[in-house]
Every structure is written in C-alpha cells, then in structure tokens.
Design an enzyme around this catalytic site. Sequence first.
Site, short mmCIF file in Angstrom:
data_model
loop_
_atom_site.label_atom_id
_atom_site.label_comp_id
_atom_site.label_asym_id
_atom_site.label_seq_id
_atom_site.Cartn_x
_atom_site.Cartn_y
_atom_site.Cartn_z
N ALA A 154 0.88 -1.17 0.00
CA ALA A 154 0.00 0.00 0.00
C ALA A 154 0.92 1.22 0.00
O ALA A 154 1.82 1.32 0.82
CB ALA A 154 -0.89 0.00 1.24
N SER A 155 0.72 2.12 -0.92
CA SER A 155 1.65 3.24 -1.12
C SER A 155 1.67 4.19 0.08
O SER A 155 0.76 4.22 0.91
CB SER A 155 1.29 4.02 -2.38
OG SER A 155 1.42 3.22 -3.53
N GLN A 156 2.72 5.00 0.13
CA GLN A 156 2.88 6.02 1.15
C GLN A 156 1.71 7.02 1.06
O GLN A 156 1.44 7.57 0.00
CB GLN A 156 4.20 6.74 0.92
CG GLN A 156 4.53 7.83 1.91
CD GLN A 156 5.86 8.48 1.59
OE1 GLN A 156 6.55 8.08 0.66
NE2 GLN A 156 6.24 9.49 2.36
#
Length: 224
Positions: free
Chosen positions: A66-68
């Site tokens: 899950a991206s930043q």
Amino acid sequence: MEAGAVNDRFIGQRRALLNVMQERGIHDMNVLRAFDAVHRHEFLPSSVLHRAYEDAPVPIGFGQTASQPSLQALYMQVLQLKPSDKVLEIGTGCGFQTAVLAQLADRVYSVERLRDLSVRARERLDALRVSNVALLVGDGTIGWSRYAPYDAILVAAAAPDVPGPLLDQMAEGGRMLIPVGSRDVQRLVCIRRVDGRYTEDEVTACTFVPLLGRFGWESEAPRG
C-alpha cells in the site's frame, strides 16, 4: 471489540498522519478531508495494523504494498479531482486509495492484476458501503476501455514507458499521473491532454513496484 472502539484507537494516529501530510506539502483541504474520512487500518492486513498510519508504504501480501499516504495525496492534489470526474485507477491493491478517490470523484474504475487483492478490496469497499466504485481483474496497462474516456488516470505501479492504451483513454482536458523509469528508480510524471495533444511534466522522483502487463514490464524482476 466493536468497530467504534477500533476506530477510536486510531484517531490520534490518523490526525498525526494528516499533520505530517500537511508538512510534506499537502494543502488541498478536500484531499485532507477525504483521507480523514477513510480509515487506512480498515484496508490493511492485521499483521501490519500497527503501521497503518505511518507515512510509509506497507506490505499487503503477494509482493505488493500500500503506497505512502502523502504520495497518494500528492497524486490527488496534482490531479485536482472534481466531484464530476470519472477516474481510472491502475492498481487497486488493498482498496484504500480507491476508497479515498471515491470521496473525491463521481465514479472510480479500478483495475487490479491480482484476483485475490481485488476480491479483498471489493469485500472491504462493500462493507463500508462505497457504491461508486467498479473493480476489474485484468491487465492494467490496457486500461478499461469500456468506460473511457476518463478525466483522470492514476497509475500506482512503475512502467518503462507510458502505455499507449492509457493515453488513448484520456478525455480531452484529462490528466494522468504515472511513475516512469527503471525497475529501481522512477520519476512521477503528469500527462495532460489538450486539443488532442499530450504534455508531460515531472512531479517528483519516486519508487514503485513494477507495472506488469502487455504495455509494461513483462515479468517480475529476476531474483539473485
């Protein structure tokens, strides 16, 4: 434990994350409100719940992350999403970004290569009664032509070049954000379609998982 108690447990961490996002240049209040309304911990595996509100990518299984959050928010701020927009998301992942997009746009169409991730995301979105999202399991480099053209396209994986089908699916006046470069280092570029022509501006350096598919990388990087 009741859902409300779980939510209360994370309020302080969620507000701290919003403060960090503002310190990192996120000033669009609509974007910040959307990130406050959608609770990241509800989309992550239980093994990483303690990291739910770090401003960092976290693993969600199947070699994906899950991206930043501040980078996801930057996507949305740069794209200047409107309530009437139709959005194509490439890389559903855990469904968190999809749910945030659903707060900002009229309709969200999201493509995920891995069926198990798409199924899990659908379950979470349905549980939260997010009704303006459609999901597809398929090759994200091909997009989703059935519902094109799109006002905005977000690509959450890195391509060696911008896939032609995604350019074709941009509406006039449309915007696309996509990481482009090698497997290890990329630049996040914003592409705009104006009078049938495309312009490209670099937003920031970035590092994403590879975009696999017919118009992306052919396979995972070899392991040494």
